[in-house]
Design a protein around this motif. Structure first.
Motif, PDB file in Angstrom:
ATOM      1  N   GLN A 299      40.286  33.731  36.843  1.00 44.35           N
ATOM      2  CA  GLN A 299      39.389  34.729  37.436  1.00 44.35           C
ATOM      3  C   GLN A 299      39.547  34.767  38.944  1.00 44.35           C
ATOM      4  O   GLN A 299      39.531  35.840  39.562  1.00 44.35           O
ATOM      5  N   ALA A 300      39.736  33.600  39.554  1.00 43.64           N
ATOM      6  CA  ALA A 300      39.958  33.547  41.002  1.00 43.64           C
ATOM      7  C   ALA A 300      41.255  34.250  41.378  1.00 43.64           C
ATOM      8  O   ALA A 300      41.334  34.937  42.409  1.00 43.64           O
ATOM      9  N   LEU A 301      42.281  34.075  40.549  1.00 43.58           N
ATOM     10  CA  LEU A 301      43.552  34.760  40.798  1.00 43.58           C
ATOM     11  C   LEU A 301      43.339  36.263  40.784  1.00 43.58           C
ATOM     12  O   LEU A 301      43.866  36.988  41.648  1.00 43.58           O
ATOM     13  N   GLU A 302      42.547  36.736  39.837  1.00 45.61           N
ATOM     14  CA  GLU A 302      42.222  38.165  39.753  1.00 45.61           C
ATOM     15  C   GLU A 302      41.403  38.607  40.963  1.00 45.61           C
ATOM     16  O   GLU A 302      41.683  39.646  41.582  1.00 45.61           O
ATOM     17  N   ASP A 303      40.399  37.820  41.320  1.00 48.02           N
ATOM     18  CA  ASP A 303      39.525  38.169  42.441  1.00 48.02           C
ATOM     19  C   ASP A 303      40.290  38.265  43.757  1.00 48.02           C
ATOM     20  O   ASP A 303      39.932  39.076  44.630  1.00 48.02           O
ATOM     21  N   GLU A 304      41.327  37.453  43.888  1.00 47.01           N
ATOM     22  CA  GLU A 304      42.124  37.463  45.123  1.00 47.01           C
ATOM     23  C   GLU A 304      43.216  38.528  45.114  1.00 47.01           C
ATOM     24  O   GLU A 304      44.000  38.623  46.061  1.00 47.01           O
ATOM     25  N   GLY A 305      43.278  39.318  44.056  1.00 43.91           N
ATOM     26  CA  GLY A 305      44.259  40.399  43.993  1.00 43.91           C
ATOM     27  C   GLY A 305      45.685  39.935  43.775  1.00 43.91           C
ATOM     28  O   GLY A 305      46.634  40.629  44.152  1.00 43.91           O
ATOM     29  N   LEU A 306      45.852  38.780  43.118  1.00 44.30           N
ATOM     30  CA  LEU A 306      47.186  38.199  42.954  1.00 44.30           C
ATOM     31  C   LEU A 306      47.725  38.300  41.529  1.00 44.30           C
ATOM     32  O   LEU A 306      48.862  37.885  41.264  1.00 44.30           O
ATOM     33  N   SER A 307      46.948  38.828  40.604  1.00 40.30           N
ATOM     34  CA  SER A 307      47.351  38.816  39.193  1.00 40.30           C
ATOM     35  C   SER A 307      48.658  39.554  38.936  1.00 40.30           C
ATOM     36  O   SER A 307      49.473  39.129  38.107  1.00 40.30           O
TER      37      SER A 307
END
Length: 502
Positions: A299-307
């Motif tokens: 979820q953090a990866l998604e939140d940081e726009g890195l997915s």
């Protein structure tokens, strides 16, 4: 010349955005995951597993249903995976020796990404800690390594399992909760330049669970009501099993609630049914604990726009026995110890999910990550690679993402050592093919790291068509003579002869 080529490669790709890498590892996790339900699930006796986050990752990954480790114990397996070389090459068969000292100055996966311009951060258990890795192999990282603290869980850790209260975990997070929090902070810190492609990142997140002791938040027990837990259907050692194939599960017996009160790990000395059920339930809850933390980091990866720009790799360092054959822990060549989960999400390539049933091995991960990230190809190691820093004894599996059923490896190769009562060392070499597992226990030279002579000792042959749980050793049995000869030929020819012809 090698480092010149690395520099040249970095210059050539500096104008294009390289993929980031999120590198998950779990300890002692067999493929007891929803994504593995079916023929590749480790047991037919189980409750419904609660692993929604790893299952979601599997649904957008190349899921390697039949991936096998090279040795079913932590440090040898991790060393093999992280260097891309097999245990007789790394010369790591225990929890003490460091490959850089006993074998060669071999490049590791995170080190390779570091050499190619990545910021590389490690958290939790990636390498086996202590002497086995010179304390997490400092040369492999650009960032300070994060190690969680177990200081507030010492007494609980003396038991095989413990359901931790929310009151205490709120005040003193469990070690894997600490690791997940630190990894999330690292993603936040490094995300800005990673998003623009200015500075690609490699973030490794190593969870200790479901390794013993099984410590997990108490609410997870609700996922696995005690009445849903079943005993293994094969609680006895395989028929005709050579004694050398057995482990006395001393790791489990070192905990105060097991210790010597339930025997000494002898063949068919099973634990009481209520203890087996409690341990199985706790193991499942520990897996769900890891799954929850994987979800938080994802979820953090998604939140940081890195997915959309990050490769996500997930693996468990080997399988684990929870009462099957009356066995516990790892330390064997059985299917249930050598078979482990592995998957890789490659943005834009595996988004819809790809599943393959071909044989892959943990030594394959190094060249696969390099290819997926667009880094220079990892060459195949020659027979003697002690002086070569970067090469692999595996094969990249990235091509399986576009053609998962193509002809691939003939089988997978694993091994496990045993010290006999007379002081002699033997090595159990095993090969798993589509229909069979064949193992030879051979006298072994611990100085030269090779078997001695051509003669085999004890032999095991399991028919996975008729006996997928490996309950009967059919070596030397009528009807299997030619099969045994063929399996011996495959094992003795070795992994190089089993590679796909491309």
């Amino acid at each position: 010349m090698y480092y010149f080529l690395l520099l040249l490669s970095a210059v050539l790709v500096c104008g294009q955005q390289r993929k980031n890498v999120l590198f998950f590892a779990a300890d002692d996790m067999r493929p007891e995951l929803g994504a593995y339900y079916g023929a590749d699930f480790p047991s037919s006796i189980h409750p419904d597993m609660h692993t929604p986050n790893i299952d979601a990752l599997a649904a957008k990954s190349l899921l390697l249903k039949r991936a096998y480790v090279q040795m079913a114990v932590c440090s040898p397996s991790r060393t093999s995976l992280l260097t891309g070389r097999r245990p007789d090459t790394t010369r790591v068969h225990d929890l003490q020796h460091n490959w850089r000292t006993v074998a060669g100055n071999f490049t590791t996966i995170p080190q390779y990404f570091k050499e190619n311009g990545y910021r590389v951060a490690g958290h939790g258990k990636i390498f086996h800690p202590g002497r086995a890795s010179n304390n997490n192999d400092p040369i492999s990282w650009t960032e300070p390594y994060f190690l969680p603290s177990n200081d507030h869980w010492v007494e609980e850790s003396r038991h095989t399992w413990w359901a931790a209260s929310k009151t205490k975990t709120d005040q003193y997070p469990l070690i894997d909760q600490q690791t997940a929090t630190a990894a999330i902070e690292t993603l936040k810190k490094l995300s800005a330049k990673a998003k623009t492609g200015e500075q690609p990142i490699f973030v490794a997140v190593g969870f200790h669970k479901p390794h013993l002791p099984f410590l997990f938040p108490e609410e997870l027990l609700k996922l696995y009501p005690r009445e849903s837990i079943r005993l293994p259907k094969n609680p006895h050692a395989p028929v005709n099993m050579p004694e050398v194939a057995w482990t006395d599960f001393s790791e489990l017996r070192s905990y105060k609630d097991i210790n010597t009160q339930y025997g000494f790990g002898g063949i068919n000395s099973t634990l009481p049914d209520d203890v087996v059920i409690d341990l199985r339930r706790a193991y499942y809850a520990a897996i769900s604990h890891t799954d929850d933390l994987v979800g938080q980091v994802m979820q953090a990866l998604e939140d940081e726009g890195l997915s959309d720009s990050t490769i996500v790799s997930f693996w468990g360092d080997h399988g684990w026995q929870i009462g099957e054959h009356g066995e516990w822990c790892k330390h064997t060549n059985f299917e249930i110890a050598t078979h482990a989960p592995m998957m890789m999400h490659i943005p834009g390539v595996t988004n819809s999910g790809v599943t393959t049933e071909v044989f892959t091995e943990f030594v394959d991960l190094f060249p696969s990550l390099a290819e997926a990230a667009g880094l220079p190809t990892i060459p195949l190691c020659p027979e003697d690679s002690r002086s070569i820093a970067t090469c692999t004894e595996g094969k990249s599996f990235v091509a399986l993402a576009s053609n998962p059923t193509q002809p691939w490896k003939l089988g997978s190769f694993s091994q496990y050592p045993r010290m006999l009562i007379d002081g002699n060392l033997v090595m159990g070499y095993t090969v798993r093919t589509d229909k069979y597992r064949y193992t030879e226990w051979r006298e072994y030279d611990g100085l030269m790291f090779t078997p001695i002579g051509d003669a085999s000792g004890d032999v095991e042959l399991y028919d996975h068509v008729k006996d997928p749980d490996e309950n009967v050793n059919v070596a030397d049995k009528a009807g299997y003579t030619e099969i045994q000869k063929d399996m011996k030929r495959i094992l003795r020819a070795g992994w190089r002869k089993a590679l796909p012809v491309m």
